[in-house]
Design a protein around this motif. Sequence first.
Motif, PDB file in Angstrom:
ATOM      1  N   SER A 241       0.809  -1.217   0.000  1.00 21.51           N
ATOM      2  CA  SER A 241       0.000   0.000   0.000  1.00 21.51           C
ATOM      3  C   SER A 241       0.846   1.272   0.000  1.00 21.51           C
ATOM      4  O   SER A 241       1.079   1.890   1.025  1.00 21.51           O
ATOM      5  N   ALA A 263      -9.694  -2.370  -3.538  1.00 19.41           N
ATOM      6  CA  ALA A 263      -9.102  -2.625  -2.226  1.00 19.41           C
ATOM      7  C   ALA A 263      -9.282  -1.502  -1.220  1.00 19.41           C
ATOM      8  O   ALA A 263      -9.327  -1.752  -0.015  1.00 19.41           O
ATOM      9  N   THR A 264      -9.379  -0.252  -1.691  1.00 20.86           N
ATOM     10  CA  THR A 264      -9.242   0.849  -0.751  1.00 20.86           C
ATOM     11  C   THR A 264     -10.388   1.844  -0.887  1.00 20.86           C
ATOM     12  O   THR A 264     -10.661   2.340  -1.971  1.00 20.86           O
ATOM     13  N   TYR A 355      -3.181   6.231   5.764  1.00 22.97           N
ATOM     14  CA  TYR A 355      -3.153   5.615   4.437  1.00 22.97           C
ATOM     15  C   TYR A 355      -2.993   6.733   3.404  1.00 22.97           C
ATOM     16  O   TYR A 355      -3.490   7.852   3.612  1.00 22.97           O
ATOM     17  N   GLY A 402     -11.275  -1.648   3.532  1.00 18.04           N
ATOM     18  CA  GLY A 402     -10.474  -2.262   2.478  1.00 18.04           C
ATOM     19  C   GLY A 402     -10.789  -3.725   2.282  1.00 18.04           C
ATOM     20  O   GLY A 402     -10.317  -4.562   3.049  1.00 18.04           O
ATOM     21  N   ASP A 470      -7.542   1.298  -6.251  1.00 14.35           N
ATOM     22  CA  ASP A 470      -6.717   0.093  -6.295  1.00 14.35           C
ATOM     23  C   ASP A 470      -5.696   0.163  -5.162  1.00 14.35           C
ATOM     24  O   ASP A 470      -5.156   1.233  -4.855  1.00 14.35           O
ATOM     25  N   ARG A 471      -5.406  -0.987  -4.580  1.00  7.17           N
ATOM     26  CA  ARG A 471      -4.263  -1.040  -3.689  1.00  7.17           C
ATOM     27  C   ARG A 471      -3.020  -1.160  -4.558  1.00  7.17           C
ATOM     28  O   ARG A 471      -3.000  -1.921  -5.540  1.00  7.17           O
ATOM     29  N   ASP A 473       0.939  -2.076  -4.468  1.00 12.49           N
ATOM     30  CA  ASP A 473       2.137  -2.593  -3.810  1.00 12.49           C
ATOM     31  C   ASP A 473       3.320  -2.369  -4.745  1.00 12.49           C
ATOM     32  O   ASP A 473       3.173  -2.420  -5.975  1.00 12.49           O
ATOM     33  N   ILE A 486      -7.353  -8.888  -1.608  1.00 14.80           N
ATOM     34  CA  ILE A 486      -7.456  -7.629  -0.879  1.00 14.80           C
ATOM     35  C   ILE A 486      -7.991  -7.933   0.511  1.00 14.80           C
ATOM     36  O   ILE A 486      -8.400  -9.052   0.813  1.00 14.80           O
TER      37      ILE A 486
END
Length: 500
Positions: A241, A263-264, A355, A402, A470-471, A473, A486
């Motif tokens: 994240s 995801a978020t 976040y 999430g 979207d998350r 990474d 997620i």
Amino acid sequence: MRRLLTAGLLACAVLAGCAGPAPTAAGPADTVRYVAPGSGGTAVDDPHGMLPAESDIVRMALTYDVLTVPGDDGSPQPRLATSWTPDPTLTRWTVRLRDDAVFSTGAKVRAADALFSLRRMASKSAENFGRMAMFDLAASRATDDTTLTLVTRAPYAEVGTALMGATFVVPEGSGDFTAGLVPGSGPFRPVRSDAQTTVFERNDSWWGPRPPSRVIEVRALADPQARAQAVLSGEADLAGSVPPTAADQGAAAGLTVVRKPGATMYPLVMRTDTAPFSDPRVREAVRLGVDRPQLLDAVFGGKGVLGNDLITPTDPSSPRDLPQTERDVPRARALMAQAGLAGGVDVTLHTTTAYPGMDTAATLLSQQLAEIGVRARIEVGPPDTYFSSVYGTEPFYVSFLGGIPFLDVVRVALTPGSPTNETAWADPSWNAQLAAALAEPDTAKRRAGLGALQTRLRDEGGYVVWGVGDRLDLAAPGVTGVSPAIGFGAGFLDRVHRDR
């Protein structure tokens, strides 16, 4: 969400007594260094209480087995539990467990261990938001070494989903986690730790597929930019994240951005029992006053989709055919006038930097809502205490959701007995609809009933879900096996590997 002690750990007298592992610049072969959202200062070792950060979930998921896990579509899949079957009343469930799982001490994992762990979760309901509230665990039994009979308090057709969330199984009798994690049966074992980082070694006795990495280091970092920087500088292999800008920077530098849709969410929370949000016309005005495309672009860098005020849009029961809520400032102003607020109203909007973009969201929301007469003064809370001091307490704030199943949100925040009913949602007819849906054995009919509940909440409740990001990474070259899941599923890292 976080900690333990294993047989391998015993010589180390648990994490706190060991020398802390400093981050390695290059990283040895067979090792993945992961920086996770979290804080070493608030980390926990008890898997059954509150798990406040993803770093805690990751540590638990590496060390312990859970009963079920979420599949790609969000439905429960076997893990330690191989099947779960109801009686005709949907109140007594037979749960079968694997017969080849062993703790790191060499002892077999038994149904009694699973039942002990579930009862321990129930005893900590104030900490874990009542995760086991649907079960009568006093009446439940371990009928043999691999079979549980679980009794629910009312007909409950979603037991597989209820067993998905953090049902970490520890040896029966485990109660002291002050020294760290206790022996688990998961794919890895913790071998040393300091205040920020825990190092895990592969558990070659695990029943599942052999993890491709021998060592995984999990470091908790609260600052999302710092997590991204750790990968950019070579001090870490994978960061969970990260902000969209950092993801773009990483991509330009040759790193891999792992996108996880749906995801978020940073929903705007309005308490329905506190003025001015106790007036449904004000809540509707706020929903109509929000410029969703602008928020999506600014906060998530356009990486996501517009929100339609559905709190769990990736849940299998979430309705897919509702018209999109559009901004309508004249209509919003008219509603404010009808509510007696033609001259506007002054409120405090709480947010944090826990976040990426939560503070940006608050700034934009304040600007947008000013056009309909809601004058919001922004107060930014510390990221490490925001969810204990603001969440569920203040009447107007930016929250976080999430990838959480709808029924988890129901349990935590949408029934009169919920431990964190952050919008003060209380509607007896809605609760009756919920009970009827959970007593429906037919999956399609049950999902339709749960979807209707979400539609009512969208139109009448206290949430504004303006976007679903979207998350992101960030991974170093050669990193593979990052879970596409997620929410809770993102905490499972046992398939991660880096080719060096």
